[in-house]
Design a protein around this motif. Structure first.
Motif, mmCIF file in Angstrom:
data_model
loop_
_atom_site.group_PDB
_atom_site.id
_atom_site.type_symbol
_atom_site.label_atom_id
_atom_site.label_comp_id
_atom_site.label_asym_id
_atom_site.label_seq_id
_atom_site.Cartn_x
_atom_site.Cartn_y
_atom_site.Cartn_z
ATOM 1 N N LYS A 51 50.219 39.521 37.175
ATOM 2 C CA LYS A 51 51.430 40.292 37.442
ATOM 3 C C LYS A 51 51.080 41.712 37.883
ATOM 4 O O LYS A 51 51.700 42.288 38.773
ATOM 5 N N LEU A 52 50.064 42.278 37.226
ATOM 6 C CA LEU A 52 49.625 43.625 37.572
ATOM 7 C C LEU A 52 49.154 43.669 39.018
ATOM 8 O O LEU A 52 49.522 44.565 39.779
ATOM 9 N N LEU A 53 48.356 42.672 39.399
ATOM 10 C CA LEU A 53 47.846 42.653 40.765
ATOM 11 C C LEU A 53 48.984 42.532 41.765
ATOM 12 O O LEU A 53 48.985 43.204 42.795
ATOM 13 N N ALA A 54 49.987 41.682 41.451
ATOM 14 C CA ALA A 54 51.120 41.530 42.353
ATOM 15 C C ALA A 54 51.840 42.863 42.535
ATOM 16 O O ALA A 54 52.261 43.219 43.640
ATOM 17 N N GLY A 55 51.969 43.623 41.439
ATOM 18 C CA GLY A 55 52.649 44.899 41.525
ATOM 19 C C GLY A 55 51.871 45.965 42.268
ATOM 20 O O GLY A 55 52.436 46.838 42.909
ATOM 21 N N ASP A 87 44.201 30.642 42.469
ATOM 22 C CA ASP A 87 44.223 32.106 42.350
ATOM 23 C C ASP A 87 44.207 32.765 43.726
ATOM 24 O O ASP A 87 44.881 33.787 43.937
ATOM 25 N N ARG A 88 43.444 32.190 44.647
ATOM 26 C CA ARG A 88 43.416 32.750 46.008
ATOM 27 C C ARG A 88 44.797 32.648 46.653
ATOM 28 O O ARG A 88 45.266 33.587 47.298
ATOM 29 N N MET A 89 45.444 31.499 46.474
ATOM 30 C CA MET A 89 46.763 31.323 47.080
ATOM 31 C C MET A 89 47.792 32.251 46.434
ATOM 32 O O MET A 89 48.719 32.727 47.097
ATOM 33 N N LYS A 90 47.621 32.516 45.136
ATOM 34 C CA LYS A 90 48.534 33.436 44.456
ATOM 35 C C LYS A 90 48.388 34.844 45.043
ATOM 36 O O LYS A 90 49.382 35.540 45.280
ATOM 37 N N LEU A 91 47.146 35.259 45.287
ATOM 38 C CA LEU A 91 46.919 36.587 45.860
ATOM 39 C C LEU A 91 47.437 36.671 47.290
ATOM 40 O O LEU A 91 47.822 37.741 47.759
ATOM 41 N N ALA A 92 47.421 35.550 47.997
ATOM 42 C CA ALA A 92 47.838 35.543 49.406
ATOM 43 C C ALA A 92 49.333 35.338 49.561
ATOM 44 O O ALA A 92 49.845 35.405 50.683
ATOM 45 N N ASP A 93 50.034 35.090 48.460
ATOM 46 C CA ASP A 93 51.468 34.840 48.530
ATOM 47 C C ASP A 93 52.178 36.016 49.185
ATOM 48 O O ASP A 93 51.959 37.181 48.826
ATOM 49 N N GLY A 94 53.025 35.717 50.157
ATOM 50 C CA GLY A 94 53.752 36.768 50.857
ATOM 51 C C GLY A 94 53.021 37.324 52.055
ATOM 52 O O GLY A 94 53.603 38.123 52.806
ATOM 53 N N ARG A 95 51.758 36.941 52.244
ATOM 54 C CA ARG A 95 51.013 37.407 53.407
ATOM 55 C C ARG A 95 51.368 36.563 54.641
ATOM 56 O O ARG A 95 51.886 35.444 54.511
ATOM 57 N N PRO A 96 51.091 37.054 55.838
ATOM 58 C CA PRO A 96 51.341 36.253 57.044
ATOM 59 C C PRO A 96 50.589 34.929 56.988
ATOM 60 O O PRO A 96 49.553 34.799 56.317
ATOM 61 N N LEU A 97 51.113 33.943 57.702
ATOM 62 C CA LEU A 97 50.566 32.597 57.646
ATOM 63 C C LEU A 97 49.066 32.538 57.975
ATOM 64 O O LEU A 97 48.327 31.815 57.290
ATOM 65 N N PRO A 98 48.561 33.259 58.983
ATOM 66 C CA PRO A 98 47.105 33.177 59.231
ATOM 67 C C PRO A 98 46.264 33.571 58.028
ATOM 68 O O PRO A 98 45.216 32.989 57.776
ATOM 69 N N ARG A 99 46.745 34.566 57.265
ATOM 70 C CA ARG A 99 45.964 34.981 56.108
ATOM 71 C C ARG A 99 46.088 33.970 54.962
ATOM 72 O O ARG A 99 45.167 33.810 54.172
ATOM 73 N N ARG A 100 47.226 33.304 54.851
ATOM 74 C CA ARG A 100 47.340 32.261 53.834
ATOM 75 C C ARG A 100 46.481 31.053 54.209
ATOM 76 O O ARG A 100 45.911 30.399 53.339
ATOM 77 N N LEU A 101 46.398 30.761 55.496
ATOM 78 C CA LEU A 101 45.468 29.715 55.941
ATOM 79 C C LEU A 101 44.037 30.088 55.573
ATOM 80 O O LEU A 101 43.256 29.263 55.103
ATOM 81 N N MET A 102 43.714 31.367 55.773
ATOM 82 C CA MET A 102 42.371 31.826 55.437
ATOM 83 C C MET A 102 42.110 31.704 53.939
ATOM 84 O O MET A 102 41.016 31.306 53.511
ATOM 85 N N ALA A 103 43.112 32.031 53.121
ATOM 86 C CA ALA A 103 42.933 31.966 51.670
ATOM 87 C C ALA A 103 42.634 30.547 51.209
ATOM 88 O O ALA A 103 42.008 30.350 50.171
ATOM 89 N N ALA A 104 43.082 29.552 51.968
ATOM 90 C CA ALA A 104 42.839 28.156 51.596
ATOM 91 C C ALA A 104 41.404 27.719 51.870
ATOM 92 O O ALA A 104 40.963 26.694 51.347
ATOM 93 N N MET A 105 40.683 28.490 52.667
ATOM 94 C CA MET A 105 39.300 28.129 52.988
ATOM 95 C C MET A 105 38.394 28.341 51.771
ATOM 96 O O MET A 105 38.789 28.936 50.778
ATOM 97 N N ALA A 106 37.156 27.895 51.867
ATOM 98 C CA ALA A 106 36.221 27.999 50.744
ATOM 99 C C ALA A 106 35.642 29.397 50.577
ATOM 100 O O ALA A 106 34.952 29.666 49.603
ATOM 101 N N GLN A 107 35.870 30.294 51.539
ATOM 102 C CA GLN A 107 35.449 31.700 51.455
ATOM 103 C C GLN A 107 33.941 31.888 51.512
ATOM 104 O O GLN A 107 33.433 32.928 51.106
#
Length: 546
Positions: A51-55, A87-107
């Motif tokens: 929650k802190l990170l989201a804020g 956790d990656r998808m939670k951090l990417a929530d609300g970001r543009p679709l390309p960045r959410r696609l990126m968050a789904a990758m293995a990094q």
């Protein structure tokens, strides 16, 4: 930096929270400044940390230490290979679709997909790439998430508050032969030799391939993509489970040929279970449908390769062509090159752990590691390509000292570094940290490393053996023991390189380095984390993880 060491900052943020090391250290420092240093603290729960990170998400990139969330990770706080996908998808929530696609990758930016994580996401968004199953280390979880996100490109609205700016699809330009997975060349297998001595629990091979006739060259730090073939016995067992003749024609090839070098036989993809659900009924049909949806009705989903799936639903007889269409293509595997083209022109070397393990009294094999470690014979041809390094290259100035941390097969690119620096007579000092299980069994390249050390080319060789004594000793422990010297090398402009396991070793090494900087640099942990982040931003801290 202050010359007087300060007391350690207590941990308000749990390690399980979805933060990078720099962000967690910075936030701990922030709260200590707000609440004062305390002898004991109660860490935030993981949920409260999320929650802190989201804020704070909008502010982290502006007030966090320089380099903690800058171009080094494309402003993506989830660009951490040790962070779980949810956790990656939670951090990417609300970001543009390309960045959410990126968050789904293995990094890992490993290059097995033919891109780095960001470019693969951009290619999917721009629709110049339509294959959703190229992320080998991400596996089925990544494929499922990409499939879910990709539906937004077909008209579904993007997440609220996350407008997606249209981008032009990049035109696909044919790469030179051998420079991409889509245009490989044939190399000739020369030889293999085992690096472990008898009695080792591991099976690691030094592999040599001949590049003659390919016009391929490479730089140290690059990787080699290898297209493997499936194990002959496994293919035979799959054919038997299908009850289909091996010479059944699929296009212009036999079914055996397609199963051998065209199709992945592990793990069983969702499409296979979907196909099975059409061929059976009752409880078995419902179970197959649940598996196709990513559920785990019997607690064995993670162990189901193609053969195990056929055995689980024994008696089904899918049409061979439909069966092949339900499977994923066999992907290349990418290995760090452990040779220097200057020293062995026309050849390339790899250092490969052969993967073998038992499940339900059946030996499972790493498809490519056991291919180069056993099935391919001298003189055989195999398709390969050079994957250019994105995060691993020697300093432009050969006078600069380098610190290389590579336990196990992570030593591969650093063997190449040492050979390269020797070939060009680079005057810079070289320090290698290597570790494995047992010194008597698992000291890879012992003779040549000892010889380099004796000749002065390898300035320092620091070893860590996790099974030699009662306590496990890893490279990060050795780093702390020689922390003062490491700090001295950093002050002299040393570049730091890390290669190996992304989930544990790489993170532990970075944590140790931050502690060393704080202790011997006389600064706070937050300042030390900033120092390491700046090393990354300047290209003086590079990691190749898998």
């Amino acid at each position: 930096m202050s010359a007087t060491p300060r007391p350690p900052i207590p941990s308000f943020i749990p390690e399980s929270a979805p933060f990078t090391l720099e962000q967690r250290t910075w936030l701990n420092g922030l709260f200590s400044g707000l609440f004062g240093l305390q002898d004991s603290v109660t860490p935030l729960s993981t949920a409260d940390a999320a929650k802190l990170l989201a804020g704070l998400m909008d502010g982290v990139t502006t007030v966090a230490p320089a380099g903690a969330d800058d171009g080094a990770d494309d402003g993506a706080p989830w660009h951490d290979p040790a962070m779980p996908l949810p956790d990656r998808m939670k951090l990417a929530d609300g970001r543009p679709l390309p960045r959410r696609l990126m968050a789904a990758m293995a990094q890992q930016d490993c290059g097995q997909c033919g891109y780095n994580c960001k470019d693969y996401a951009d290619a999917l968004f721009g629709k110049s790439e339509k294959r959703l199953n190229l992320c080998v280390p991400g596996g089925k979880d990544t494929s499922r998430m990409l499939k879910q996100l990709y539906q937004e490109l077909d008209g579904a609205p993007a997440a609220a508050g996350a407008p997606v700016a249209p981008t032009e699809a990049k035109s696909v330009v044919a790469s030179p032969a051998g420079r991409s997975r889509d245009n490989p060349v044939y190399a000739t297998f020369l030889s293999r030799r085992r690096l472990n001595k008898p009695g080792s629990d591991k099976e690691t091979w030094h592999v040599d391939l001949d590049l003659a006739g390919t016009d391929l060259v490479y730089d140290v730090g690059d990787s080699l993509g290898v297209f493997p073939a499936n194990d002959h016995d496994l293919v035979t067992e799959v054919l038997a489970a299908l009850d289909v003749p091996a010479d059944f024609t699929i296009g212009e090839r036999t079914l055996r040929e397609v199963l051998t070098d065209g199709i992945s036989l592990s793990p069983a993809p969702d499409m296979l279970f979907e196909l099975i659900s059409y061929l059976t009924g009752g409880e078995r049909r419902q179970k197959a449908k649940r598996l196709a949806a990513g559920e785990d009705p019997d607690g064995d989903a993670a162990t189901l390769d193609v053969l195990a799936a056929l055995h689980k639903f024994s008696g089904i007889r899918p049409d061979p062509e439909a069966f092949i269409e339900a499977l994923d293509p066999l992907q290349p595997r990418v290995y760090s090159i452990s040779s220097s083209h200057r020293c062995t022109p026309g050849r390339v070397s790899l250092t490969v752990d052969a993967v073998r393990y038992e499940i339900d009294q059946r030996t499972r094999l790493g498809v490519c590691s056991t291919f180069v470690g056993g099935r391919i014979a001298p003189g055989d041809k195999t398709r390969v390509y050079v994957q250019k390094a994105q995060h691993l290259s020697l300093p432009d100035d050969p006078n600069k000292p380098i610190i290389m941390i590579g336990p196990g097969t992570g030593v591969a690119p650093f063997r190449a570094f040492l050979h390269e620096r020797q070939a060009i007579a680079a005057p810079g000092r070289n320090w290698l940290f290597f570790g494995h299980q047992r010194s008597s069994h698992d000291f890879f390249y012992e003779d040549e490393l000892v010889a380099m050390r004796a000749a002065g080319h390898l300035t320092r060789l620091t070893l860590a053996w996790s099974r030699d004594g009662n306590e496990k000793v890893y490279v990060q422990h050795r780093m702390r023991e020689v922390g003062r010297d490491l700090w001295s090398w950093l002050n002299d402009g040393a570049h730091v390189y890390v290669c190996g396991d992304a989930l544990r070793m790489a993170r532990d090494v970075e944590t140790a380095l931050v502690e060393i900087v704080a202790q011997h640099g006389g600064c706070t942990p937050a300042e030390a984390a900033q120092f390491v982040a700046e090393l990354k931003a300047k290209g003086r801290y590079q990691a190749d993880v898998y």
